[in-house]
Design a protein around this motif. Structure first.
Motif, PDB file in Angstrom:
ATOM      1  N   PHE A 137       0.842  -1.163  -0.047  1.00  0.00           N
ATOM      2  CA  PHE A 137       0.141   0.010  -0.057  1.00  0.00           C
ATOM      3  C   PHE A 137       1.062   1.339  -0.126  1.00  0.00           C
ATOM      4  N   GLY A 138       0.610   2.121  -0.868  1.00  0.00           N
ATOM      5  CA  GLY A 138       1.497   3.337  -0.995  1.00  0.00           C
ATOM      6  C   GLY A 138       0.705   4.593  -1.570  1.00  0.00           C
ATOM      7  N   PRO A 139       1.403   5.727  -1.619  1.00  0.00           N
ATOM      8  CA  PRO A 139       0.786   6.940  -2.069  1.00  0.00           C
ATOM      9  C   PRO A 139       0.517   7.154  -3.527  1.00  0.00           C
ATOM     10  N   ARG A 162      -4.527  -0.109   7.344  1.00  0.00           N
ATOM     11  CA  ARG A 162      -4.334  -1.291   6.397  1.00  0.00           C
ATOM     12  C   ARG A 162      -3.326  -2.442   6.922  1.00  0.00           C
ATOM     13  N   LEU A 163      -2.049  -1.847   7.338  1.00  0.00           N
ATOM     14  CA  LEU A 163      -1.240  -2.612   7.701  1.00  0.00           C
ATOM     15  C   LEU A 163      -1.382  -3.562   9.233  1.00  0.00           C
ATOM     16  N   VAL A 164      -2.300  -2.694  10.108  1.00  0.00           N
ATOM     17  CA  VAL A 164      -2.428  -3.224  11.207  1.00  0.00           C
ATOM     18  C   VAL A 164      -3.548  -4.581  11.056  1.00  0.00           C
ATOM     19  N   VAL A 196       2.719  -4.691   3.007  1.00  0.00           N
ATOM     20  CA  VAL A 196       3.791  -3.960   3.367  1.00  0.00           C
ATOM     21  C   VAL A 196       3.281  -2.249   2.863  1.00  0.00           C
ATOM     22  N   GLY A 197       3.575  -1.344   3.709  1.00  0.00           N
ATOM     23  CA  GLY A 197       3.236  -0.220   3.535  1.00  0.00           C
ATOM     24  C   GLY A 197       4.289   0.904   3.211  1.00  0.00           C
ATOM     25  N   ILE A 198       3.953   2.202   2.566  1.00  0.00           N
ATOM     26  CA  ILE A 198       4.969   3.149   2.350  1.00  0.00           C
ATOM     27  C   ILE A 198       4.460   4.240   2.682  1.00  0.00           C
TER      28      ILE A 198
END
Length: 347
Positions: free
Chosen positions: A172-174, A236-238, A244-246
């Motif tokens: 997940f990213g911007p 979302r990561l929780v 994986v997140g950015i």
């Protein structure tokens, strides 16, 4: 009278009208821009509203690019006074501002932020290189079975390197309008991309194509644009131990009980590694002030003074407690002088 003179007269008239109307009009500072700078600006705005006679500024999280676009729309109380940015303003944005009569801009460098690449604390611990992140997220990659470039075939992390988790690549990213996305492309994707001979060689024959390959994210579901709000990525990561997140380091700093940093090129993100420069994915944070609004919209100078004070951004400042990496003494001195003197931006 030629068109240039007519345009100049129109801008001068608009500015005069703005000053006249705003004296009895908007009393709140209007701030837009970066989701990464948003939590820092929100803390300053809240303190400013509580400790002065001015109204608490309104802040909208629009992303760096979106904020600069709004900021550059023109002069007047319907336009933003300040925009936050997790990257430096581009020359094209300065030109856009100028075309709309926004000619005098003050740039304020408030500190630094790491760009966190993280996952759930219950997820696997991961150590990756920038080139491996590129392989996970790029739309086009070197052919793993031969020469040339192919549409990204990697579906799981262990297809990239055998000792990485056998789990689906889901990051997940911007979106492109975000300064975090700009920073990620520049600091991770482009650097990782050029470690491959096939892509480096492409730069010699078609530099534009090489840049496109390095910067274009895959669109098959492995990379998910999660909006401008970094806190949504954290959520979302929780709820997803394999994702994986950015996002900005400050959000990781506030959630170390729930999230863990991936190790990038041998270094994990924490306050010390971002501050000493050993963490390889860090970037400067800014905000920009429209000088034409100073003295017209109440409180802009005072807000600027609060945000640039040592009690806010100094080594023991209240924003450092929120994850901001402070400037060096020399950098702070230059920034403070430019802010106090309302020095015009110079690229």
């Amino acid at each position: 009278m030629n068109k240039k003179m007519i345009g100049a007269l129109a801008l001068a008239t608009a500015a005069t009208s703005f000053a006249t109307v705003s004296a009895e009009g908007r009393t709140q500072i209007s701030i837009v821009g970066s989701s990464t700078v948003f939590p820092f600006a929100s803390v300053v705005a809240e303190r400013f509203g509580q400790t002065t006679s001015f109204s608490t500024p309104t802040i909208e999280s629009t992303g760096s690019g979106g904020g600069l676009s709004l900021f550059c729309q023109g002069v007047g109380e319907s336009t933003a006074d300040i925009t936050n940015s997790s990257r430096r303003i581009k020359q094209s944005e300065v030109d856009l501002c100028a075309s709309n009569g926004v000619n005098d801009i003050v740039e304020v460098l408030i500190g630094y932020d790491g760009l966190a690449i993280a996952n759930n604390v219950d997820g696997p611990e991961m150590s990756v290189s920038k080139s491996e992140i590129f392989l996970a997220l790029a739309n086009t990659v070197p052919n793993p079975e031969g020469e040339g470039l192919v549409t990204n075939p990697y579906r799981t992390w262990n297809q990239i390197r055998s000792d990485l988790p056998n789990s689906e690549i889901r990051v997940f990213g911007p979106p492109p309008s975000s300064g975090t996305r700009d920073a990620f492309v520049e600091l991770v994707m482009e650097e990782g991309c050029l470690e491959f001979d096939a892509i480096a060689a492409l730069g010699e024959s078609d530099h534009d194509k090489m840049e496109e390959v390095c910067a274009t994210m895959r669109e098959d579901g492995a990379f998910v644009e999660a909006g401008e709000n970094d806190s949504l990525i954290v959520s979302r990561l929780v709820n997803d131990a394999n994702a994986v997140g950015i996002f900005g380091f400050s959000f990781l700093d506030q959630n170390f009980d729930k999230l863990q940093s991936l190790t990038v090129d041998g270094v994990a993100a924490n306050f010390e590694t971002v501050a000493d420069g050993s963490y390889p994915v860090s970037r400067p944070l800014y905000f920009y002030v429209k000088k034409a609004h100073v003295g017209v919209i109440p409180g802009i100078e005072e807000y600027l003074a609060e945000f640039t004070s040592r009690r806010a951004v100094g080594p023991n400042g209240y924003l450092v407690d929120r994850g901001l990496i402070p400037l060096s003494n020399a950098e702070y001195g230059r920034m403070k002088a430019a802010a106090d003197n309302m020095t015009n931006l110079s690229l």
